[in-house]
Write a protein that holds these residues in place. Structure first.
Motif, PDB file in Angstrom:
ATOM      1  N   GLN A 223       0.840  -1.209   0.000  1.00 44.30           N
ATOM      2  CA  GLN A 223       0.000   0.000   0.000  1.00 44.30           C
ATOM      3  C   GLN A 223       0.873   1.256   0.000  1.00 44.30           C
ATOM      4  O   GLN A 223       1.182   1.811   1.032  1.00 44.30           O
ATOM      5  CB  GLN A 223      -0.935  -0.010   1.217  1.00 44.30           C
ATOM      6  CG  GLN A 223      -1.749  -1.266   1.357  1.00 44.30           C
ATOM      7  CD  GLN A 223      -2.581  -1.558   0.124  1.00 44.30           C
ATOM      8  OE1 GLN A 223      -3.292  -0.689  -0.364  1.00 44.30           O
ATOM      9  NE2 GLN A 223      -2.495  -2.781  -0.363  1.00 44.30           N
ATOM     10  N   HIS A 224       1.244   1.697  -1.173  1.00 38.90           N
ATOM     11  CA  HIS A 224       2.062   2.895  -1.316  1.00 38.90           C
ATOM     12  C   HIS A 224       1.162   4.128  -1.347  1.00 38.90           C
ATOM     13  O   HIS A 224       0.030   4.084  -1.805  1.00 38.90           O
ATOM     14  CB  HIS A 224       2.897   2.830  -2.596  1.00 38.90           C
ATOM     15  CG  HIS A 224       3.773   1.618  -2.658  1.00 38.90           C
ATOM     16  ND1 HIS A 224       4.899   1.485  -1.891  1.00 38.90           N
ATOM     17  CD2 HIS A 224       3.649   0.467  -3.364  1.00 38.90           C
ATOM     18  CE1 HIS A 224       5.455   0.309  -2.148  1.00 38.90           C
ATOM     19  NE2 HIS A 224       4.715  -0.328  -3.035  1.00 38.90           N
ATOM     20  N   ASN A 225       1.660   5.234  -0.861  1.00 37.85           N
ATOM     21  CA  ASN A 225       0.951   6.513  -0.901  1.00 37.85           C
ATOM     22  C   ASN A 225      -0.374   6.500  -0.134  1.00 37.85           C
ATOM     23  O   ASN A 225      -1.307   7.206  -0.497  1.00 37.85           O
ATOM     24  CB  ASN A 225       0.705   6.961  -2.352  1.00 37.85           C
ATOM     25  CG  ASN A 225       1.999   7.119  -3.125  1.00 37.85           C
ATOM     26  OD1 ASN A 225       2.996   7.585  -2.586  1.00 37.85           O
ATOM     27  ND2 ASN A 225       1.990   6.692  -4.373  1.00 37.85           N
ATOM     28  N   ARG A 226      -0.467   5.681   0.902  1.00 33.69           N
ATOM     29  CA  ARG A 226      -1.663   5.673   1.760  1.00 33.69           C
ATOM     30  C   ARG A 226      -1.212   5.894   3.198  1.00 33.69           C
ATOM     31  O   ARG A 226      -0.136   5.449   3.594  1.00 33.69           O
ATOM     32  CB  ARG A 226      -2.409   4.339   1.671  1.00 33.69           C
ATOM     33  CG  ARG A 226      -3.094   4.116   0.341  1.00 33.69           C
ATOM     34  CD  ARG A 226      -3.829   2.804   0.299  1.00 33.69           C
ATOM     35  NE  ARG A 226      -5.001   2.829   1.171  1.00 33.69           N
ATOM     36  CZ  ARG A 226      -5.711   1.752   1.462  1.00 33.69           C
ATOM     37  NH1 ARG A 226      -5.385   0.580   0.988  1.00 33.69           N
ATOM     38  NH2 ARG A 226      -6.763   1.855   2.259  1.00 33.69           N
ATOM     39  N   LEU A 227      -2.054   6.541   3.971  1.00 33.48           N
ATOM     40  CA  LEU A 227      -1.761   6.717   5.384  1.00 33.48           C
ATOM     41  C   LEU A 227      -1.846   5.371   6.092  1.00 33.48           C
ATOM     42  O   LEU A 227      -2.691   4.526   5.747  1.00 33.48           O
ATOM     43  CB  LEU A 227      -2.753   7.696   6.015  1.00 33.48           C
ATOM     44  CG  LEU A 227      -2.719   9.134   5.495  1.00 33.48           C
ATOM     45  CD1 LEU A 227      -3.859   9.938   6.109  1.00 33.48           C
ATOM     46  CD2 LEU A 227      -1.373   9.774   5.813  1.00 33.48           C
TER      47      LEU A 227
ATOM     48  N   ASP B  30      -5.268   4.524   7.385  1.00 33.57           N
ATOM     49  CA  ASP B  30      -6.218   4.094   6.357  1.00 33.57           C
ATOM     50  C   ASP B  30      -5.982   2.648   5.940  1.00 33.57           C
ATOM     51  O   ASP B  30      -6.929   1.907   5.666  1.00 33.57           O
ATOM     52  CB  ASP B  30      -6.145   5.018   5.138  1.00 33.57           C
ATOM     53  CG  ASP B  30      -6.651   6.416   5.450  1.00 33.57           C
ATOM     54  OD1 ASP B  30      -7.476   6.554   6.387  1.00 33.57           O
ATOM     55  OD2 ASP B  30      -6.227   7.360   4.766  1.00 33.57           O
ATOM     56  N   VAL B  31      -4.741   2.240   5.890  1.00 35.49           N
ATOM     57  CA  VAL B  31      -4.442   0.846   5.552  1.00 35.49           C
ATOM     58  C   VAL B  31      -4.932  -0.081   6.667  1.00 35.49           C
ATOM     59  O   VAL B  31      -5.505  -1.138   6.404  1.00 35.49           O
ATOM     60  CB  VAL B  31      -2.926   0.649   5.298  1.00 35.49           C
ATOM     61  CG1 VAL B  31      -2.609  -0.821   5.036  1.00 35.49           C
ATOM     62  CG2 VAL B  31      -2.469   1.514   4.126  1.00 35.49           C
TER      63      VAL B  31
ATOM     64  N   ASP C 205      -8.575  -0.747   6.264  1.00 35.36           N
ATOM     65  CA  ASP C 205      -8.997  -1.398   5.024  1.00 35.36           C
ATOM     66  C   ASP C 205      -9.466  -2.821   5.351  1.00 35.36           C
ATOM     67  O   ASP C 205      -8.675  -3.669   5.753  1.00 35.36           O
ATOM     68  CB  ASP C 205      -7.829  -1.416   4.028  1.00 35.36           C
ATOM     69  CG  ASP C 205      -8.228  -1.900   2.656  1.00 35.36           C
ATOM     70  OD1 ASP C 205      -9.154  -2.747   2.550  1.00 35.36           O
ATOM     71  OD2 ASP C 205      -7.614  -1.451   1.682  1.00 35.36           O
TER      72      ASP C 205
END
Length: 197
Positions: A170-174, A177-178, A181
């Protein structure tokens, strides 16, 4: 004597992914039969239901008279399989379940005024509060369970390596937030995002 509806409620609130197939054949028995043999257990069927906000015919009517075939939990979801249909309960942020009006988990607060769903199963009343309830095809729920079961952190088959691998993709995600998910860590609550050191 332990009745199946009590087992259903108690195992649900542990949020573990449990398969009660073996328990379905032995729970609810009242004693031994002739010669030590255990008498057969009648299938657990829904006799009636009450759903908040429903009047007249609803999708829940198709469950009346059906036998409970299987039970699974995934994160905050409970899947109760009745043949081709599955009753899906999602416990949302503060869902509760009660067996014969006895709260199973004392850590989640008091009763709300109106239950989300009540099921009468051979004299035992199973009540869900602060939850979402819906009917889905069993095959859909089973596929979701099989795909995500080992990502549920409360599951006895939790696969840390798989979860870590998905997390790292999961690149470019906080990070918060991951964590939330539901396809990476099903059942992780929003409270994690709001808590700070």
């Amino acid at each position: 004597m332990i009745q199946l509806s009590a087992i259903v409620v108690e195992l649900t609130l542990r949020a573990g992914s449990l398969d009660l197939t073996q328990d379905l054949s032995t729970s609810g028995q009242t004693g031994e039969g002739v010669g030590g043999a255990t008498p057969p257990v009648p299938p657990l069927k829904i006799n009636s239901f009450t759903k908040r906000g429903s009047s007249g015919e609803s999708p829940f009517h198709q469950l009346i008279g059906r036998s409970l075939d299987d039970l699974q939990t995934l994160g905050k979801e409970l899947f109760m399989h009745f043949g081709d249909f599955c009753l899906r309960i999602h416990f949302l942020m503060s869902g509760q379940s009660f067996n014969n009006n006895q709260q199973v988990d004392s850590e989640t607060g008091g009763k709300t005024e109106t239950p989300t769903l009540e099921l009468l199963m051979y004299g035992d009343l199973l009540t869900f509060r602060n939850s979402a309830a819906e009917i889905r095809p069993s095959v859909t729920c089973l596929m979701k369970y099989e795909e995500l079961n080992n990502l549920d952190i409360c599951s006895p088959v939790f696969n840390f390596k798989r979860a870590y691998s998905l997390f790292r993709e999961q690149h470019n995600r906080l990070v918060c937030d991951v964590l939330l998910d539901q396809f990476i860590l099903p059942g992780v609550r929003n409270i994690i995002k709001n808590e700070r050191g």
